[in-house]
Design a protein around this motif. Structure first.
Motif, PDB file in Angstrom:
ATOM      1  N   VAL A  30       1.633  -0.152  -9.741  1.00  0.00           N
ATOM      2  CA  VAL A  30       0.557   0.552 -10.442  1.00  0.00           C
ATOM      3  C   VAL A  30      -0.573  -0.438 -10.706  1.00  0.00           C
ATOM      4  CG1 VAL A  30      -0.108   1.850 -12.500  1.00  0.00           C
ATOM      5  CG2 VAL A  30       2.172   2.145 -11.532  1.00  0.00           C
ATOM      6  N   LEU A  31      -1.768  -0.069 -10.272  1.00  0.00           N
ATOM      7  CA  LEU A  31      -2.979  -0.866 -10.478  1.00  0.00           C
ATOM      8  C   LEU A  31      -4.001  -0.004 -11.227  1.00  0.00           C
ATOM      9  CD1 LEU A  31      -3.303  -2.224  -6.816  1.00  0.00           C
ATOM     10  CD2 LEU A  31      -2.308  -3.420  -8.771  1.00  0.00           C
ATOM     11  N   ARG A  32      -4.895  -0.660 -11.969  1.00  0.00           N
ATOM     12  CA  ARG A  32      -5.945   0.063 -12.710  1.00  0.00           C
ATOM     13  C   ARG A  32      -7.309  -0.580 -12.461  1.00  0.00           C
ATOM     14  NH1 ARG A  32      -4.550   3.886 -16.294  1.00  0.00           N
ATOM     15  NH2 ARG A  32      -2.409   3.841 -17.036  1.00  0.00           N
ATOM     16  N   ARG A  33      -8.306   0.227 -12.699  1.00  0.00           N
ATOM     17  CA  ARG A  33      -9.688  -0.267 -12.679  1.00  0.00           C
ATOM     18  C   ARG A  33     -10.054  -0.615 -14.115  1.00  0.00           C
ATOM     19  NH1 ARG A  33     -13.104   1.609  -8.225  1.00  0.00           N
ATOM     20  NH2 ARG A  33     -14.781   1.124  -9.656  1.00  0.00           N
ATOM     21  N   LEU A  34     -10.666  -1.752 -14.324  1.00  0.00           N
ATOM     22  CA  LEU A  34     -11.079  -2.126 -15.678  1.00  0.00           C
ATOM     23  C   LEU A  34     -12.358  -1.409 -16.101  1.00  0.00           C
ATOM     24  CD1 LEU A  34     -10.270  -5.942 -15.710  1.00  0.00           C
ATOM     25  CD2 LEU A  34      -9.034  -4.099 -16.826  1.00  0.00           C
ATOM     26  N   ASP A  35     -13.202  -1.066 -15.154  1.00  0.00           N
ATOM     27  CA  ASP A  35     -14.438  -0.362 -15.498  1.00  0.00           C
ATOM     28  C   ASP A  35     -14.193   1.124 -15.772  1.00  0.00           C
ATOM     29  OD1 ASP A  35     -13.815   0.126 -12.853  1.00  0.00           O
ATOM     30  OD2 ASP A  35     -15.884   0.019 -12.132  1.00  0.00           O
ATOM     31  N   CYS A  45      -4.175   3.461  -9.407  1.00  0.00           N
ATOM     32  CA  CYS A  45      -3.757   3.474  -8.011  1.00  0.00           C
ATOM     33  C   CYS A  45      -2.251   3.221  -8.028  1.00  0.00           C
ATOM     34  CB  CYS A  45      -4.480   2.381  -7.226  1.00  0.00           C
ATOM     35  SG  CYS A  45      -3.927   2.227  -5.520  1.00  0.00           S
ATOM     36  N   VAL A  46      -1.468   4.209  -7.586  1.00  0.00           N
ATOM     37  CA  VAL A  46      -0.015   4.084  -7.563  1.00  0.00           C
ATOM     38  C   VAL A  46       0.426   4.066  -6.104  1.00  0.00           C
ATOM     39  CG1 VAL A  46       2.167   5.073  -8.308  1.00  0.00           C
ATOM     40  CG2 VAL A  46       0.129   5.363  -9.726  1.00  0.00           C
ATOM     41  N   LEU A  47       1.061   2.974  -5.716  1.00  0.00           N
ATOM     42  CA  LEU A  47       1.536   2.799  -4.345  1.00  0.00           C
ATOM     43  C   LEU A  47       3.044   2.633  -4.352  1.00  0.00           C
ATOM     44  CD1 LEU A  47      -1.080   0.108  -3.212  1.00  0.00           C
ATOM     45  CD2 LEU A  47      -1.208   2.576  -2.853  1.00  0.00           C
ATOM     46  N   SER A  48       3.702   3.112  -3.313  1.00  0.00           N
ATOM     47  CA  SER A  48       5.139   2.899  -3.190  1.00  0.00           C
ATOM     48  C   SER A  48       5.489   2.638  -1.739  1.00  0.00           C
ATOM     49  CB  SER A  48       5.936   4.080  -3.738  1.00  0.00           C
ATOM     50  OG  SER A  48       5.902   5.155  -2.835  1.00  0.00           O
ATOM     51  N   THR A  49       6.601   1.942  -1.560  1.00  0.00           N
ATOM     52  CA  THR A  49       7.125   1.693  -0.220  1.00  0.00           C
ATOM     53  C   THR A  49       8.635   1.712  -0.286  1.00  0.00           C
ATOM     54  OG1 THR A  49       6.965   0.258   1.729  1.00  0.00           O
ATOM     55  CG2 THR A  49       7.133  -0.840  -0.397  1.00  0.00           C
ATOM     56  N   GLY A  76     -11.761  -1.949  -6.299  1.00  0.00           N
ATOM     57  CA  GLY A  76     -12.014  -2.093  -7.729  1.00  0.00           C
ATOM     58  C   GLY A  76     -10.783  -2.033  -8.601  1.00  0.00           C
ATOM     59  N   TYR A  77      -9.616  -1.877  -8.032  1.00  0.00           N
ATOM     60  CA  TYR A  77      -8.377  -1.857  -8.803  1.00  0.00           C
ATOM     61  C   TYR A  77      -7.945  -3.310  -9.018  1.00  0.00           C
ATOM     62  CZ  TYR A  77      -8.293   3.112  -7.912  1.00  0.00           C
ATOM     63  OH  TYR A  77      -8.615   4.442  -7.867  1.00  0.00           O
ATOM     64  N   ASP A  78      -8.570  -3.947 -10.002  1.00  0.00           N
ATOM     65  CA  ASP A  78      -8.355  -5.384 -10.190  1.00  0.00           C
ATOM     66  C   ASP A  78      -7.435  -5.727 -11.355  1.00  0.00           C
ATOM     67  OD1 ASP A  78     -10.207  -4.466 -11.988  1.00  0.00           O
ATOM     68  OD2 ASP A  78     -11.767  -5.899 -11.452  1.00  0.00           O
ATOM     69  N   PHE A  79      -6.817  -4.710 -11.977  1.00  0.00           N
ATOM     70  CA  PHE A  79      -5.866  -4.961 -13.055  1.00  0.00           C
ATOM     71  C   PHE A  79      -4.474  -4.576 -12.589  1.00  0.00           C
ATOM     72  CE2 PHE A  79      -3.465  -3.658 -16.837  1.00  0.00           C
ATOM     73  CZ  PHE A  79      -3.547  -4.829 -17.576  1.00  0.00           C
ATOM     74  N   PHE A  80      -3.585  -5.555 -12.532  1.00  0.00           N
ATOM     75  CA  PHE A  80      -2.191  -5.319 -12.153  1.00  0.00           C
ATOM     76  C   PHE A  80      -1.453  -4.820 -13.387  1.00  0.00           C
ATOM     77  CE2 PHE A  80       2.193  -6.683 -12.050  1.00  0.00           C
ATOM     78  CZ  PHE A  80       2.609  -6.340 -10.777  1.00  0.00           C
ATOM     79  N   GLU A  81      -0.910  -3.587 -13.326  1.00  0.00           N
ATOM     80  CA  GLU A  81      -0.190  -3.048 -14.471  1.00  0.00           C
ATOM     81  C   GLU A  81       1.311  -3.338 -14.371  1.00  0.00           C
ATOM     82  OE1 GLU A  81       0.337   1.162 -16.732  1.00  0.00           O
ATOM     83  OE2 GLU A  81      -1.648   0.547 -16.085  1.00  0.00           O
ATOM     84  N   TRP A  82       1.960  -2.910 -13.306  1.00  0.00           N
ATOM     85  CA  TRP A  82       3.376  -3.237 -13.140  1.00  0.00           C
ATOM     86  C   TRP A  82       3.856  -2.955 -11.730  1.00  0.00           C
ATOM     87  CZ3 TRP A  82       6.706   0.745 -11.931  1.00  0.00           C
ATOM     88  CH2 TRP A  82       6.370   2.015 -12.329  1.00  0.00           C
ATOM     89  N   LEU A  83       4.979  -3.594 -11.410  1.00  0.00           N
ATOM     90  CA  LEU A  83       5.685  -3.396 -10.155  1.00  0.00           C
ATOM     91  C   LEU A  83       7.157  -3.276 -10.504  1.00  0.00           C
ATOM     92  CD1 LEU A  83       5.262  -5.096  -6.785  1.00  0.00           C
ATOM     93  CD2 LEU A  83       7.464  -5.305  -7.888  1.00  0.00           C
ATOM     94  N   ALA A  84       7.834  -2.310  -9.918  1.00  0.00           N
ATOM     95  CA  ALA A  84       9.255  -2.122 -10.201  1.00  0.00           C
ATOM     96  C   ALA A  84       9.951  -1.604  -8.949  1.00  0.00           C
ATOM     97  CB  ALA A  84       9.447  -1.147 -11.357  1.00  0.00           C
ATOM     98  N   ALA A  85      11.275  -1.687  -8.965  1.00  0.00           N
ATOM     99  CA  ALA A  85      12.080  -1.188  -7.856  1.00  0.00           C
ATOM    100  C   ALA A  85      13.066  -0.148  -8.377  1.00  0.00           C
ATOM    101  CB  ALA A  85      12.827  -2.335  -7.187  1.00  0.00           C
ATOM    102  N   VAL A  86      13.479   0.746  -7.488  1.00  0.00           N
ATOM    103  CA  VAL A  86      14.445   1.791  -7.800  1.00  0.00           C
ATOM    104  C   VAL A  86      15.447   1.844  -6.658  1.00  0.00           C
ATOM    105  CG1 VAL A  86      14.772   4.253  -8.228  1.00  0.00           C
ATOM    106  CG2 VAL A  86      12.691   3.130  -9.009  1.00  0.00           C
TER     107      VAL A  86
END
Length: 184
Positions: A46-51, A57-61, A22-32
Motif C-alpha cells: 500500500v502506497l499513498r500520495r502525500l499531496d 495505490c494497492v498492489l499485489s503479486t 506521486g505515490y511517495d509514501f510507503f504505508e505497508w507491505l505484508a504477505a498472506v
C-alpha cells in the motif's frame, strides 16, 4: 479497494512507476499464505500520495510456494526494508537485494506464519496465557481443547502406512478448538 495484481517479474517496475506517479509514501507491505485456496503467497503493498492522502495505490503479486522470490523495494522506499525482513522471516520469501538478517525471531527456526508449518512448541507444551477450556478447577468435566496451530496427530507425525501428509492436509488440520485426543 481492490488491489492491482502485478506479475512478480514486473513488481519492481510497477512500484517504481507508482512512485513516479506521486505515490511517495510507503504505508505497508505484508504477505498472506493462500494455501487451501491457491498454492501461492500473496504479497500486498500500500502506497499513498502525500499531496492527496486519500489517494492510495494497492498492489499485489502472487509468488509460488516452492520458490517465493521478489525484488527488493528498499532502495525505492526506505521503510520497505523492515516489512521485507518481516515477510522473509515469517513466510520464507526471499527479497532479492534485500537485507537477509533475521529481524524478530533470531533463535527460532522455520517460518511460523506459513499455514503448513508445524508449530511443535504448541503440541509439546501447555498453551501459554489463559487456561484452556476444561483446565479450570471450576469445570473439571470439560474436555481439553487443542490450541490453534497444533495439527491433528492423525495427519502430522508418525502415521500408519508410512504415507506423509501433504502441506494442505496439515494446514487444514491445524485448527484450534477441536477436542484433544488421548494417545493410547
Amino acid at each position: 479497494m481492490t488491489p492491482e495484481v502485478v506479475a512478480p517479474a514486473a513488481w519492481r517496475h510497477r512500484v517504481s512507476a507508482a512512485r513516479e506517479e506521486g505515490y511517495d509514501f510507503f504505508e505497508w507491505l505484508a504477505a498472506v499464505d493462500e494455501i487451501g485456496r491457491d498454492d501461492v503467497f500473496r504479497v500486498v503493498l500500500v502506497l499513498r500520495r502525500l499531496d492527496e492522502p486519500d489517494q492510495t495505490c494497492v498492489l499485489s503479486t502472487d509468488l509460488p510456494r516452492d520458490a517465493p522470490r521478489l525484488e527488493t523495494l528498499r532502495d525505492l522506499y526506505a521503510g520497505a526494508a523492515w516489512h521485507e525482513r518481516e515477510a522473509a522471516e515469517m513466510f520464507g520469501i526471499e527479497f532479492v537485494g534485500g537485507d537477509p538478517r533475521r529481524l524478530l525471531l533470531a533463535e527460532l527456526e522455520g517460518t511460523p506464519m506459513r499455514k503448513d508449518e508445524v508449530l511443535a512448541a504448541r503440541s509439546s507444551g501447555p498453551w501459554p496465557g489463559a487456561k484452556e477450556p476444561g483446565e479450570s478447577e471450576a469445570s473439571p468435566s470439560r474436555r481439553r481443547m487443542v490450541p490453534p496451530g497444533v495439527p491433528d496427530p492423525a495427519v502430522w507425525g508418525d502415521r500408519e502406512g508410512g504415507s506423509p501428509a501433504t502441506p494442505v492436509e496439515v494446514a487444514e488440520s491445524a485448527v484450534g478448538g477441536r477436542v484433544r485426543r488421548r494417545r493410547p
